[in-house]
Design an enzyme around this catalytic site. Structure first.
Site, PDB file in Angstrom:
ATOM      1  N   THR A 189      28.452 -15.094  14.434  1.00 40.87           N
ATOM      2  CA  THR A 189      29.871 -15.248  14.787  1.00 40.87           C
ATOM      3  C   THR A 189      30.154 -16.694  15.203  1.00 40.87           C
ATOM      4  O   THR A 189      31.173 -17.276  14.823  1.00 40.87           O
ATOM      5  CB  THR A 189      30.226 -14.281  15.947  1.00 40.87           C
ATOM      6  OG1 THR A 189      29.785 -12.970  15.583  1.00 40.87           O
ATOM      7  CG2 THR A 189      31.698 -14.245  16.240  1.00 40.87           C
ATOM      8  N   THR A 198      24.642 -11.236  23.331  1.00 42.61           N
ATOM      9  CA  THR A 198      23.693 -10.395  22.604  1.00 42.61           C
ATOM     10  C   THR A 198      22.728  -9.759  23.597  1.00 42.61           C
ATOM     11  O   THR A 198      22.313 -10.406  24.562  1.00 42.61           O
ATOM     12  CB  THR A 198      22.868 -11.145  21.538  1.00 42.61           C
ATOM     13  OG1 THR A 198      21.802 -10.303  21.100  1.00 42.61           O
ATOM     14  CG2 THR A 198      22.261 -12.452  22.039  1.00 42.61           C
ATOM     15  N   ILE A 199      22.390  -8.504  23.323  1.00 42.31           N
ATOM     16  CA  ILE A 199      21.379  -7.870  24.180  1.00 42.31           C
ATOM     17  C   ILE A 199      20.010  -8.488  23.926  1.00 42.31           C
ATOM     18  O   ILE A 199      19.101  -8.343  24.730  1.00 42.31           O
ATOM     19  CB  ILE A 199      21.287  -6.337  23.973  1.00 42.31           C
ATOM     20  CG1 ILE A 199      20.911  -5.982  22.525  1.00 42.31           C
ATOM     21  CG2 ILE A 199      22.563  -5.643  24.391  1.00 42.31           C
ATOM     22  CD1 ILE A 199      20.435  -4.550  22.352  1.00 42.31           C
ATOM     23  N   ASP A 200      19.855  -9.180  22.769  1.00 41.21           N
ATOM     24  CA  ASP A 200      18.525  -9.687  22.374  1.00 41.21           C
ATOM     25  C   ASP A 200      18.079 -10.888  23.209  1.00 41.21           C
ATOM     26  O   ASP A 200      16.890 -11.209  23.226  1.00 41.21           O
ATOM     27  CB  ASP A 200      18.530 -10.100  20.896  1.00 41.21           C
ATOM     28  CG  ASP A 200      18.963  -8.977  19.974  1.00 41.21           C
ATOM     29  OD1 ASP A 200      18.875  -7.809  20.385  1.00 41.21           O
ATOM     30  OD2 ASP A 200      19.407  -9.277  18.850  1.00 41.21           O
ATOM     31  N   MET A 205      15.020  -2.554  20.573  1.00 39.30           N
ATOM     32  CA  MET A 205      15.692  -3.557  19.740  1.00 39.30           C
ATOM     33  C   MET A 205      15.254  -4.972  20.115  1.00 39.30           C
ATOM     34  O   MET A 205      14.362  -5.155  20.934  1.00 39.30           O
ATOM     35  CB  MET A 205      17.201  -3.416  19.900  1.00 39.30           C
ATOM     36  CG  MET A 205      17.782  -2.239  19.143  1.00 39.30           C
ATOM     37  SD  MET A 205      19.589  -2.239  19.291  1.00 39.30           S
ATOM     38  CE  MET A 205      20.020  -1.051  18.039  1.00 39.30           C
ATOM     39  N   GLY A 206      15.919  -5.954  19.536  1.00 40.32           N
ATOM     40  CA  GLY A 206      15.620  -7.351  19.868  1.00 40.32           C
ATOM     41  C   GLY A 206      15.507  -8.260  18.669  1.00 40.32           C
ATOM     42  O   GLY A 206      15.258  -9.450  18.804  1.00 40.32           O
ATOM     43  N   ARG A 238       3.457  10.233  20.122  1.00 41.52           N
ATOM     44  CA  ARG A 238       4.867  10.496  19.799  1.00 41.52           C
ATOM     45  C   ARG A 238       5.639   9.181  19.870  1.00 41.52           C
ATOM     46  O   ARG A 238       5.275   8.280  20.628  1.00 41.52           O
ATOM     47  CB  ARG A 238       5.495  11.445  20.820  1.00 41.52           C
ATOM     48  CG  ARG A 238       4.951  12.842  20.813  1.00 41.52           C
ATOM     49  CD  ARG A 238       5.501  13.661  19.631  1.00 41.52           C
ATOM     50  NE  ARG A 238       5.152  15.062  19.764  1.00 41.52           N
ATOM     51  CZ  ARG A 238       3.973  15.590  19.445  1.00 41.52           C
ATOM     52  NH1 ARG A 238       3.015  14.822  18.964  1.00 41.52           N
ATOM     53  NH2 ARG A 238       3.753  16.877  19.604  1.00 41.52           N
TER      54      ARG A 238
HETATM   55  O1  F6P Z   1      21.591  -8.139  17.797  1.00 44.54           O
HETATM   56  C1  F6P Z   1      21.803  -6.949  18.478  1.00 44.54           C
HETATM   57  C2  F6P Z   1      21.149  -5.790  17.771  1.00 44.54           C
HETATM   58  O2  F6P Z   1      21.361  -4.629  18.546  1.00 44.54           O
HETATM   59  C3  F6P Z   1      19.676  -5.969  17.439  1.00 44.54           C
HETATM   60  O3  F6P Z   1      18.841  -5.812  18.566  1.00 44.54           O
HETATM   61  C4  F6P Z   1      19.487  -4.937  16.353  1.00 44.54           C
HETATM   62  O4  F6P Z   1      18.421  -5.281  15.514  1.00 44.54           O
HETATM   63  C5  F6P Z   1      20.794  -4.994  15.605  1.00 44.54           C
HETATM   64  O5  F6P Z   1      21.750  -5.549  16.500  1.00 44.54           O
HETATM   65  C6  F6P Z   1      21.294  -3.658  15.109  1.00 44.54           C
HETATM   66  O6  F6P Z   1      22.447  -3.847  14.375  1.00 44.54           O
HETATM   67  P1  F6P Z   1      23.367  -2.657  13.842  1.00 44.54           P
HETATM   68  O7  F6P Z   1      24.191  -2.176  14.993  1.00 44.54           O
HETATM   69  O8  F6P Z   1      24.195  -3.290  12.788  1.00 44.54           O
HETATM   70  O9  F6P Z   1      22.466  -1.589  13.326  1.00 44.54           O
END
Ligand code: F6P
Length: 364
Positions: free
Chosen positions: A116, A136-138, A180-181, A277
């Site tokens: 963006t 971003t959460i990353d 995620m990340g 699991r």
């Molecule tokens: O960048 C934020 C994020 O949540 C990543 O951690 C993840 O890989 C991606 O976006 C998932 O994207 P989407 O919501 O398009 O599946």
């Protein structure tokens, strides 16, 4: 001023807190008007906007998601349109500029991640007054110490790991939690430490299944018949590759990761015969009410962006450089990704308390 504001890319906790801070600072400090732009750049392409006043901004501090909607497609420089019955990528940036002028926007505040912000910078280069706010959460943007959304995400993951620990222990299982990340291991390493994980697998440190198995045996030898593994979606075995779940055409970043957790669990069952699991936390990590830390950071970012607009600091992005919020040129801030340092404090601290990253030399 008349200030436009949009949210682009994946959502994250704290977006609404930023919007609220923009509206409140604009109203209280400058008597500005704020215009909300719908669904990221799609709103600028298709002229979907509405005024945001103090009444609409009220009650937003604790609300997850974004009241403006978001999109991680809709790049105005590569916008998919039907031309003569065929879908083609078109440059509709002039349409965006027309809409900005038609709505008399003096500045557009763009809240989003790297994709963006790249688009925002392209408009900055075309003479549009843009100011970026990183989200971003990353937590993988290098120009700022922290992005808002990350603290809430790691708290959510930590709470999930806490719950998974109990089942792991009751059933003597290996429990794998995939988080995620993207290509950064921040969520995995931080939430892993906070949640008491025994093994953490991150993209920055390729892992070895034999080493992970040895760690499970070593724990068993100490009477610990369960193991909790946190694996980042971008983690990979040494000599292997990331596991890609899907490609999203038209997205700023096409690749969607996912599946490494299941790979690790099934390999471990095969090698160790311990029941395993997998839990994939997915979008739970992006949802919910922001933490206190994220509410405060989001408010500081949103408020500073309005101040920077009045100081004419366009084509810049707000960033945290403790103790200050500073303006960094977008040209410098872009594509500067921040990864977990394999010899940095997070990893060395984790190793010191016995957490494995799956890369230690396996005993003969
Ligand atoms: O960048 C934020 C994020 O949540 C990543 O951690 C993840 O890989 C991606 O976006 C998932 O994207 P989407 O919501 O398009 O599946």
């Amino acid at each position: 001023m008349r200030i436009g504001v949009l949210t682009g890319g994946g959502d994250c906790p704290g977006l609404n807190a930023v919007i609220r801070a923009v509206v409140k600072t604009a109203a209280h400090e400058y008597h500005d008007e704020v215009i909300g732009i719908r669904d990221g750049f799609s709103g600028l392409i298709n002229n979907k906007m509405h005024p945001l006043d103090l009444t609409r901004a009220s009650g937003l501090i604790s609300r997850g998601g974004t009241i403006l909607g978001s999109s991680n497609r809709d790049n105005p420089f590569k916008y998919a349109e039907y031309i003569g019955g065929n879908m083609r990528d078109m440059d509709v940036s002039d349409r965006v500029i027309e809409n900005i002028q038609k709505n008399k926007l003096d500045c557009v505040i763009v809240i989003g991640g790297d994709g963006t912000q790249s688009i925002a910078h392209q408009f900055g280069q075309k003479g549009i007054n843009v100011i970026g706010i990183p989200k971003t959460i990353d937590n993988d943007l290098g120009a700022t110490e922290v992005t808002f959304g990350y603290d809430t995400a790691i708290t959510t993951v930590m709470e999930a790991i806490d719950k998974i620990q109990t089942t792991a222990e009751s059933h003597h299982r290996v429990m794998v939690v995939e988080v995620m990340g993207r290509d950064a291991g921040w969520i995995a390493v931080s939430a892993g430490i906070a949640g008491g994980a025994h093994i953490i697998l991150i993209p920055e440190i390729p892992f070895n299944m034999e080493t992970i198995s040895q760690k499970i045996y070593e724990r068993k030898g100490r009477g610990k018949h369960f193991t909790v593994i946190v694996v980042a979606e971008g983690a990979k075995a040494s000599g292997g590759d990331r596991v890609i779940k899907r490609l999203v055409e038209g997205s700023f970043e096409k690749v969607r990761l996912g599946g490494i957790g299941e790979f690790v669990a099934s390999e471990l069952e095969r090698i160790t015969h311990v029941e395993a699991r997998t839990t994939v936390l997915g979008h739970i990590q992006r949802g919910g009410s922001p933490s206190a830390f994220d509410r405060i950071l989001a408010t500081r970012y949103g408020s500073a962006a309005v101040v920077f607009a009045h100081e004419g600091k366009f084509d810049h992005m707000v960033a945290l450089r403790t103790p200050d919020i500073v303006a960094v040129p977008l040209s410098e801030a872009l594509h500067k990704m921040k990864n977990v340092e394999p010899n940095g404090s997070h990893v060395t601290t984790a190793r010191r308390i016995g957490i494995s990253f799956g890369d230690e030399t396996a005993p003969e």
